[in-house]
Design an enzyme around this catalytic site. Structure first.
Site, PDB file in Angstrom:
ATOM      1  CE  LYS A  52      -3.820  -2.438   2.116  1.00 47.44           C
ATOM      2  NZ  LYS A  52      -4.548  -2.854   3.317  1.00 47.44           N
ATOM      3  CD  GLN A  96      -3.475  -4.388   6.484  1.00 48.67           C
ATOM      4  OE1 GLN A  96      -3.314  -3.446   5.733  1.00 48.67           O
ATOM      5  NE2 GLN A  96      -4.136  -5.480   6.117  1.00 48.67           N
ATOM      6  CG  ASP A 119      -9.861  -0.201   4.820  1.00 51.52           C
ATOM      7  OD1 ASP A 119      -9.525  -0.499   3.655  1.00 51.52           O
ATOM      8  OD2 ASP A 119      -9.227  -0.553   5.835  1.00 51.52           O
TER       9      ASP A 119
END
Ligand code: NDP
Length: 285
Positions: A52, A96, A119
């Site tokens: 990422k 995460q 997200d």
């Protein structure tokens, strides 16, 4: 033979589009910055985070990398999220998953500013999706919608079956396809296993997101259907595979995503798109 939906090629296009938008926003004095928070030393998570950060660099997005020890307390993590919410250089926040078991994931997700929630997991963004309002969408189903559009597969009026009902894939996928006027069925582990094949056979668009290696076989696929394989599993030999038995499904489907090279790269690319969208939302654009 089915058309192979090339997620890798489309992901490159999505990243190029994001990079162009980052540059355009930069010209207007708006910078995009992604904070990535990793708690603990799970190797798979660390690999995802590295990729990422690499994507950010490629798109011209500033990144802020927070690696916290596994014993980080809930309060310490909440305090960091509070600081990132208030930091104007940080336009996107990603924590995460999975978090170590002693941390309350729902509290963490809900603490992120919904306009920085790249997200798309925050209850506000999930609520906006269900209400049919614009907002940040979870990357995996958002990437699938991009793939359908790229290959001119219009969900309107089609039967879509989603196998899996998780909050990150199955449920948001169902609402995104519903918003595009598909007729939706969602199967899960309590669906009658004797009925599952028949339900899948009714699908013009079949999305497999159950995490069971190669569960969906060719005979479960309606001839000409679009088959989207979200699964990232390991077969008996330990080789990466999907939830769909590709070799038999490919003979029946009209279009199909491979594993690897399908949904995975698109999930990554859509994060970059979401970082751009989040920056725009914060500037009222
Ligand atoms: P979860 O484990 O959170 O959810 C799995 C879902 O599948 C659940 O709803 C479960 O039902 C259902 N399910 C499990 N077994 C069966 C079965 N035998 N028949 C029907 N339904 C079943 O997984 P995720 O949604 O997070 O991920 C699904 C898969 O996608 C995994 O392989 C994961 O690695 C992969 N993945 C890939 C991504 C990518 O970018 N390519 C991104 C995210 C995930 P119930 O709710 O009843 O338990």
């Amino acid at each position: 033979m089915a058309t192979i939906i090339d997620g890798k090629a489309l992901a490159a296009k999505v990243r190029e589009r994001a990079a162009a938008e980052v540059a355009e926003l930069g010209g207007r004095g708006i910078s995009c910055g992604l904070a990535v928070v990793l708690v603990g030393d799970d190797q798979a998570s660390a690999t995802y985070v590295r990729s990422k950060l690499r994507d950010c660099e490629q798109c011209g997005i500033r990144s802020f990398d927070y690696k916290l020890p596994a014993e980080t307390s809930q309060e310490e993590l909440m305090e960091l999220i509070g600081r990132l919410n208030a930091d104007e250089d940080v336009t996107g926040i990603l924590v995460q998953m999975p978090l170590p078991a002693h941390l309350d994931t729902e509290r963490v997700v809900a603490a992120i500013d919904p306009n920085k929630d790249v997200d798309g997991f925050h209850p506000m963004n999930m609520g906006r999706l269900v209400r049919g309002l614009e907002g940040l969408r979870p990357c995996t189903p958002a990437g699938i919608m991009e793939m359908l559009d790229e290959y001119e597969i219009d969900p309107a009026g089609k039967n879509a079956v989603i196998v899996g009902r998780s909050s990150i894939v199955g449920k948001p996928m169902a609402f995104m396809l519903l918003a595009r006027n598909a007729t939706i069925s969602v199967a899960h582990s309590r669906t009658d296993p004797h009925e599952l094949a028949r339900i899948c056979q009714s699908a013009d668009i079949l999305v497999a997101a159950c995490g069971v290696p190669k569960m969906i076989k060719g005979p479960w696929v309606k001839p000409g259907a679009t088959v989207i394989d979200v699964g990232m599993d390991r077969d008996e030999a330990g080789k990466l595979c999907g939830d769909v038995d590709f070799d038999s499904a490919e003979l029946v489907a009209g279009a199909i995503t491979p594993v690897p090279g399908g949904v995975g790269p698109m999930t990554r690319a859509m994060l970059m798109s979401n970082v751009v969208l989040a920056a725009k939302l914060q500037h009222g654009l």
